[in-house]
Enzyme design. Structure first.
Site, PDB file in Angstrom:
ATOM      1  N   TYR A   1      52.631  29.560  59.980  1.00 61.01           N
ATOM      2  CA  TYR A   1      53.391  30.772  60.282  1.00 61.01           C
ATOM      3  C   TYR A   1      54.223  31.163  59.067  1.00 61.01           C
ATOM      4  CZ  TYR A   1      56.999  33.836  62.162  1.00 61.01           C
ATOM      5  OH  TYR A   1      57.835  34.903  62.369  1.00 61.01           O
TER       6      TYR A   1
ATOM      7  N   GLU B   1      55.156  39.775  59.326  1.00 59.77           N
ATOM      8  CA  GLU B   1      54.900  38.511  60.011  1.00 59.77           C
ATOM      9  C   GLU B   1      53.420  38.175  59.933  1.00 59.77           C
ATOM     10  OE1 GLU B   1      55.297  38.251  64.384  1.00 59.77           O
ATOM     11  OE2 GLU B   1      56.723  36.630  63.986  1.00 59.77           O
TER      12      GLU B   1
END
Lengths: 308, 407
Positions: free
Chosen positions: B130, B218
């Site tokens: 991530y 993101e």
């Protein structure tokens, strides 16, 4: 006594467009000492303000006023010529951060930025620029700062204020008016009211304002008005627990705000479960702050806090 | 402002950030036509068909009309059946997906209609991670947030295993420094070719975030492929609306079909409006007061139908527009106008309300609370207008009155 601004404050205006002119006129009518303006292409000119005195402001003035405000090319020149110790920024959003940095470079100790809609990245840069300089920024996206009967810098209506004992600090404009109005009606009055603004990146925060009010002998209590988004209220609660010697009352707006939506203010957003009204209220209550259940009760909550 | 995944990936690719190859499709035929070039180009017989909507949770989402079809589908038919088999399966999927309603945890029960698909090459994944770049309000700086827990929502990781989240602050004067990028890459466990690619990825991503004025970038998951490549398998970008004036190319990516019609209409009049599910419409000046008005309606036992801030300097036309937007909502059973006039004068508000009612009519109860500049003149104008409205003395009184009138 008061904080940040008083009857001797000499104020510059950056951005003498329609908005800047309108509010400069209102400030002069209130009795604020507006000593100069900065406008790159109109330097050398003089802006004339004439009208009827706002007698809710500084006492002992004639019924009408006529003030000439000289315009300078740069803040540096304006400060050198006028000795200004505060600046108010009405410059449009794309250029406002630059105006803040120019004022900081010129050593203006208090910079109040009213402009709404400044790109966040510009403010991140501006705050970095201000880091090692001994200046205080209030705002952006704020109504300004007022010490009743002494000095009004910004866009708030002067007449709802009255000199008194309470320091007011708020992220919202109209809710500040609401609070001030109630403090005027119940006789507590205000020492100074500071609008810290609704943006996610701002200068003065709750802790800075609380510190100033705690140190001000004339201030006997503080009313703070927060809203959803960020953790400034939680930080304030921790500071109050550790340092505050005066009673504090508060209201937090946005109990019913849905997550993930920006509620008008760029900074008013609940993201990733952080920044909820419930968390802020809980933290402030734990710090002994008297919470106003609705905005109608802000004045009463302050009374209650003072009586404790 | 939000954009679609395929648009975000195009912006990334332009800035040297590795993304899988893909093609956007608005029709079934376009979806099918994307398959052959993708497979031939990548040499990987697998393709992925991804719904493009402005909401997350697509992978676990389901279509209302076709509960057997998910929001993101991996097509493996090409492995044994060749390109034609892959095309056939993509045709079948695209036919079901396009025009259907995808329900994810973020869309709510009503779901969102899918009008665009993104057909992407398959990737042989070794590791999922991530990565994001966002503002840290506490420090007023952007940070890189990274985690080894790729593919999981970061909020879940933050709640359950916060020690697995790594945060690195970016000094706006310098950007992400090379040693910081290396440290993140070490901490995420990058090795060999992947380490080099990961550092390059971080550098390009943080530069893109600054250059494009993003609120959020993101990458979840960020993947390391079996060949050591580092790629954004998914990509989400949101932009600072206040900075769009310097990014006309980004502003052009806006997909208005993803936004609420009433909210768009409000924007045209410089009104800040957010639709909610309740029955009491609100018109207020100032964002804080508007939020507090919703709260007080709830406190007295009602439900607000909207957030509406007419701003500090609204003109008569904006007030009228605000009124029309509120009354368009069929759920609205009453309207509460709550104004503390500072710069905004109460007489201007009164004139706006009167003009709006004359133009659109008034079929629901109206409670008006005015305070502040020119309040007497404002009240007088409303009284003389002969409008069927109720005056309130303060916010709480107003909220109680509108609640009684709608019950």
């Amino acid at each position: 006594m008061s904080v940040l601004v008083g009857k001797d404050t000499k104020v510059l205006v950056q951005g003498m467009g329609k908005t800047g002119r309108f509010h400069t006129d209102k400030a002069i009518a209130y009795g604020t000492n507006m000593v100069g303006a900065v406008h790159p292409s109109r330097a050398g000119q003089v802006e004339v303000f004439e009208g009827e005195t706002d007698h809710s402001g500084v006492d002992g003035r004639e019924d009408t006023y006529r003030v000439e405000v000289p315009i300078f090319r740069t803040v540096e020149e304006a400060v050198a010529a006028t000795g200004a110790d505060a600046s108010v920024v009405y410059v449009p959003p794309p250029f406002a951060a630059d105006a803040i940095m120019e004022a900081a470079d010129a050593g203006v100790p208090l910079i109040i930025c009213v402009t709404e809609g400044i790109p966040i990245a510009d403010m991140v840069k501006a705050k970095r620029y201000l880091e090692d300089k001994n200046v205080r920024l209030v705002g952006p996206n704020c109504p300004g700062v007022i010490t009743p009967k002494q000095c009004k810098i910004g866009i708030m209506p002067g007449y709802i204020h009255t000199p008194g004992k309470i320091g007011v600090v708020s992220r919202s404009g109209t809710l500040t008016y609401e609070a001030v109005h109630q403090l005027t009606l119940n006789g507590l009055g205000q020492t100074t009211a500071i609008g810290i603004g609704g943006d996610p990146v701002n200068g003065t925060n709750f802790v800075d304002a609380l510190t100033a009010f705690n140190d001000d002998p004339a201030t006997e209590g503080v009313l703070m008005i927060g809203e959803i988004g960020g953790t400034a209220e939680e930080d304030a609660a921790a500071w109050i627990t550790a340092n505050m010697t005066k009673p504090v009352a508060a209201f937090i707006a946005g109990t019913t705000a849905p997550a993930g939506k920006r509620m008008g203010h760029a900074g008013a957003i609940i993201s990733g479960g952080k920044g909820t009204a419930a968390a802020k209220i809980e933290a402030l209550e734990a710090a002994g702050v008297v919470m106003a259940p609705t905005p109608t009760d802000m004045g009463t909550a302050m009374m209650e806090a003072m009586a404790k | 402002m939000k954009i679609h995944e395929y648009q975000a990936k195009a912006l990334m690719a332009d800035r040297g950030i590795a993304v899988p190859k893909g093609r956007v499709a608005m029709t079934v035929d376009e979806a099918v036509a994307a398959v052959r070039p993708l497979i031939e180009d990548s040499g990987n017989p697998v393709v992925v068909v991804k719904s493009q909507i402005h909401a997350g949770g697509r992978g676990k989402g389901r279509f209302k009309e076709h509960p057997d079809v998910g929001g993101v589908n991996v097509v493996t038919d090409g492995i044994s059946g060749g390109i034609e088999a892959a095309e056939e399966r993509v045709r079948e999927l695209a036919t079901k997906m396009l025009g259907s309603t995808l329900v994810t945890i973020q869309t709510g029960e009503e779901g969102k209609e899918v009008n665009r698909l993104y057909i992407e090459q398959g990737i042989d994944i070794a590791t999922e991670l991530y990565l994001s770049v966002l503002l840290d309000r506490a420090t007023s700086r952007n940070i890189v947030m990274a985690s080894t827990e790729g593919g999981t929502e970061i909020e879940v990781v933050a709640a359950e295993t916060p020690e697995k989240i790594l945060k690195v602050e970016i000094d706006p004067a310098f950007g992400l420094l090379p040693f910081q990028a290396r440290r993140i890459a070490y901490d995420l466990g990058f090795e060999g070719a992947a380490f080099k690619n990961g550092v390059k990825f971080l550098d390009a991503l943080t530069k893109a975030a600054v250059e494009l004025d993003t609120d959020l970038v993101e990458i979840n998951p960020l993947v390391i492929t079996t060949d050591g490549d580092v790629m954004a398998l998914d990509g989400k970008m949101a932009f600072d609306a206040n900075a769009l004036f310097r990014h006309p190319d980004v502003a052009a990516l806006r997909d208005v079909t993803e936004e609420d019609a009433a909210e768009l209409e409000a924007k045209e009049f410089d009104l800040s409006f957010i639709k909610l599910d309740g029955e009491i419409g609100c018109m207020v000046n100032g964002a804080g007061l508007a939020m507090a008005t919703m709260d007080i309606i709830k406190t007295v036992g009602g439900e607000p139908a909207n957030f509406l801030d007419v701003g500090g300097g609204a003109e008569k036309e904006q007030i009228a527009a605000a009124f029309k937007i509120i009354t368009k909502d069929p759920n609205v059973k009453g309207i509460f106008v709550n104004i503390f006039g500072g710069i905004m004068r109460c007489d201007i508000i009164a004139e706006g309300v009167i003009a709006a009612v004359e133009e659109v009519g008034l079929s629901v109860p109206l409670v008006v609370r005015l305070e502040g500049t020119n309040v007497e003149l404002g009240k007088q104008l409303l009284d003389e207008s002969g409008l069927d409205l109720v005056s309130a003395t303060d916010m709480k009184d107003g909220a109680q009155k509108i609640l009684e009138l709608t019950r």
